[in-house]
Design a protein around this motif. Structure first.
Motif, short mmCIF file in Angstrom:
data_model
loop_
_atom_site.label_atom_id
_atom_site.label_comp_id
_atom_site.label_asym_id
_atom_site.label_seq_id
_atom_site.Cartn_x
_atom_site.Cartn_y
_atom_site.Cartn_z
N PHE A 1 0.82 -1.21 0.00
CA PHE A 1 0.00 0.00 0.00
C PHE A 1 0.86 1.26 0.00
O PHE A 1 0.49 2.29 0.58
N TYR A 2 1.99 1.21 -0.69
CA TYR A 2 2.93 2.33 -0.68
C TYR A 2 2.32 3.60 -1.24
O TYR A 2 2.78 4.71 -0.92
N ARG A 3 1.31 3.50 -2.07
CA ARG A 3 0.67 4.70 -2.63
C ARG A 3 0.01 5.55 -1.55
O ARG A 3 -0.28 6.72 -1.77
N HIS A 4 -0.25 4.93 -0.42
CA HIS A 4 -0.90 5.62 0.70
C HIS A 4 0.09 6.06 1.76
O HIS A 4 -0.32 6.63 2.78
N GLY A 5 1.38 5.80 1.54
CA GLY A 5 2.40 6.20 2.49
C GLY A 5 3.33 5.06 2.82
O GLY A 5 3.06 3.89 2.51
N PRO A 6 4.45 5.37 3.47
CA PRO A 6 5.40 4.32 3.84
C PRO A 6 4.88 3.47 4.99
O PRO A 6 4.02 3.89 5.77
N ALA A 7 5.41 2.27 5.09
CA ALA A 7 5.03 1.37 6.19
C ALA A 7 5.61 1.87 7.51
O ALA A 7 6.73 2.39 7.53
N PRO A 8 4.84 1.74 8.59
CA PRO A 8 3.48 1.19 8.65
C PRO A 8 2.44 2.21 8.18
O PRO A 8 2.39 3.33 8.70
N VAL A 9 1.65 1.80 7.20
CA VAL A 9 0.63 2.71 6.66
C VAL A 9 -0.45 2.96 7.70
O VAL A 9 -1.01 4.07 7.78
N LEU A 10 -0.77 1.94 8.49
CA LEU A 10 -1.75 2.07 9.56
C LEU A 10 -1.05 1.94 10.91
O LEU A 10 -0.10 1.16 11.05
N GLU A 11 -1.51 2.70 11.88
CA GLU A 11 -1.05 2.52 13.24
C GLU A 11 -1.74 1.29 13.82
O GLU A 11 -2.97 1.21 13.85
N LEU A 12 -0.95 0.33 14.25
CA LEU A 12 -1.50 -0.93 14.74
C LEU A 12 -1.08 -1.17 16.18
O LEU A 12 0.04 -0.83 16.57
N PRO A 13 -1.95 -1.78 16.98
CA PRO A 13 -1.53 -2.18 18.32
C PRO A 13 -0.55 -3.35 18.23
O PRO A 13 -0.45 -4.02 17.20
N GLU A 14 0.17 -3.60 19.31
CA GLU A 14 1.09 -4.73 19.32
C GLU A 14 0.35 -6.04 19.09
O GLU A 14 0.88 -6.95 18.44
N HIS A 15 -0.86 -6.13 19.64
CA HIS A 15 -1.69 -7.31 19.41
C HIS A 15 -3.00 -6.84 18.80
O HIS A 15 -3.68 -5.95 19.35
N ILE A 16 -3.35 -7.42 17.65
CA ILE A 16 -4.56 -7.00 16.92
C ILE A 16 -5.70 -7.91 17.36
O ILE A 16 -5.90 -9.00 16.83
N GLY A 17 -6.42 -7.45 18.37
CA GLY A 17 -7.54 -8.20 18.90
C GLY A 17 -8.84 -7.83 18.23
O GLY A 17 -8.92 -6.89 17.42
N GLU A 18 -9.89 -8.55 18.57
CA GLU A 18 -11.19 -8.34 17.94
C GLU A 18 -11.71 -6.93 18.17
O GLU A 18 -12.35 -6.34 17.29
N GLU A 19 -11.41 -6.36 19.34
CA GLU A 19 -11.93 -5.02 19.63
C GLU A 19 -11.30 -3.95 18.75
O GLU A 19 -11.90 -2.90 18.50
N ALA A 20 -10.10 -4.22 18.23
CA ALA A 20 -9.41 -3.23 17.40
C ALA A 20 -9.77 -3.35 15.92
O ALA A 20 -9.54 -2.41 15.15
N ARG A 21 -10.29 -4.48 15.51
CA ARG A 21 -10.48 -4.74 14.08
C ARG A 21 -11.44 -3.78 13.39
O ARG A 21 -11.16 -3.35 12.26
N PRO A 22 -12.60 -3.44 13.95
CA PRO A 22 -13.52 -2.56 13.21
C PRO A 22 -12.87 -1.24 12.78
O PRO A 22 -13.02 -0.81 11.62
N ALA A 23 -12.16 -0.59 13.68
CA ALA A 23 -11.54 0.69 13.34
C ALA A 23 -10.43 0.50 12.31
O ALA A 23 -10.26 1.32 11.40
N ILE A 24 -9.67 -0.59 12.45
CA ILE A 24 -8.59 -0.86 11.49
C ILE A 24 -9.17 -1.12 10.11
O ILE A 24 -8.70 -0.55 9.10
N PHE A 25 -10.19 -1.96 10.04
CA PHE A 25 -10.75 -2.30 8.73
C PHE A 25 -11.47 -1.14 8.09
O PHE A 25 -11.55 -1.06 6.85
N ALA A 26 -11.99 -0.22 8.88
CA ALA A 26 -12.61 0.97 8.30
C ALA A 26 -11.61 1.78 7.50
O ALA A 26 -11.96 2.41 6.48
N ARG A 27 -10.36 1.77 7.92
CA ARG A 27 -9.30 2.47 7.19
C ARG A 27 -8.66 1.59 6.13
O ARG A 27 -8.18 2.07 5.11
N LEU A 28 -8.65 0.29 6.37
CA LEU A 28 -7.95 -0.64 5.48
C LEU A 28 -8.74 -0.93 4.21
O LEU A 28 -8.15 -1.00 3.12
N MET A 29 -10.05 -1.08 4.31
CA MET A 29 -10.83 -1.52 3.15
C MET A 29 -10.76 -0.57 1.96
O MET A 29 -10.68 -1.04 0.82
N PRO A 30 -10.78 0.75 2.14
CA PRO A 30 -10.63 1.61 0.96
C PRO A 30 -9.31 1.39 0.23
O PRO A 30 -9.25 1.48 -1.00
#
Length: 241
Positions: free
Chosen positions: A64-93
């Motif tokens: 996803f380099y067109r959207h910026g250098p890695a890490p493109v998204l800020e991620l928690p150390e552990h990606i749990g179920e509670e974090a997924r909705p907000a992450i996917f809202a940014r990831l899917m586009p």
């Protein structure tokens, strides 16, 4: 294990990437490793380093380099179920914008870069990927049958590449599916398509797994399935490269 940060020239700019490779010079067989949708992060660096320990030059691009250098998204150390909705809202586009045309343009650039690295040599190469990265790996193998000798995808929607792409693949292949991603009936349909394409392949559901089972920083992680993944991947590479 040496690692190196890199910039890959593409038709649309510069893709940041990293490589892991043995310390003994080379050249070593090249592997293009596509990350899952969460992108380059510590767990991907660990997996690339582990593969490199077996004698491979492993190149991991920021898809996803067109959207910026890695890490493109800020991620928690552990990606749990509670974090997924907000992450996917940014990831899917970003996923939706990553069209087949973009995938193929980038694949050309990644393979050209990989096969000109002095530590890797001219090929043939392997491509592997996780989640969406497995789909990218499948498209790459289909578009470059003369350059890609091995293809692997894990918890990946490889069937979304379509029968036309699958029929162009000449690489040996292994697909490890999550039990929650593919029913036995859907597996049978996919495997009939692979049979019709004349592929030398294994395609199987890893029992009891959920999507993302290879990723140690997610709730989906399954240590036994990760071990099976390494055994299958290394056996494939040993045969093909």
């Amino acid at each position: 294990m040496p690692t190196q940060s890199l910039q890959i020239p593409t038709a649309d700019g510069q893709a940041d990437a990293f490589a892991a490779f043995p310390a003994d010079g080379g050249p070593h067989p090249g592997v293009l490793m596509y990350p899952d949708g969460f992108g380059i992060r510590p767990v991907l660096r660990e997996m690339a380093a582990e593969l490199a320990e077996h004698g491979y030059y492993v190149l991991v691009p920021n898809i996803f380099y067109r959207h910026g250098p890695a890490p493109v998204l800020e991620l928690p150390e552990h990606i749990g179920e509670e974090a997924r909705p907000a992450i996917f809202a940014r990831l899917m586009p970003m996923i939706e914008a990553h069209t087949t045309e973009r995938i193929l343009r980038d694949a050309e650039a990644y393979l050209e870069f990989l096969t000109t690295r002095p530590e890797a040599g001219p090929g043939p190469v392997a491509v592997t990927g996780y989640c969406i990265g497995g789909l990218l790996a499948t498209h790459t193998a289909a578009a470059h049958p003369g350059r890609v000798a091995a293809l692997a995808g894990f918890h990946a929607p490889v069937g979304a590449a379509g029968p036309g792409a699958l029929h162009r693949i000449t690489a040996r292949a292994h697909f490890g599916h999550a039990a929650t991603d593919l029913t036995p009936e859907a597996l049978g349909e996919l495997n009939r398509t692979l049979d019709a394409a004349g592929l030398e392949y294994t395609s199987e559901i890893y029992p009891g797994t959920v999507h993302g089972f290879t990723m140690a920083d997610t709730d989906a992680f399954d240590p036994a399935a990760l071990k099976r993944h390494w055994e299958s991947l290394l056996a494939l590479l040993d045969r093909a490269l």
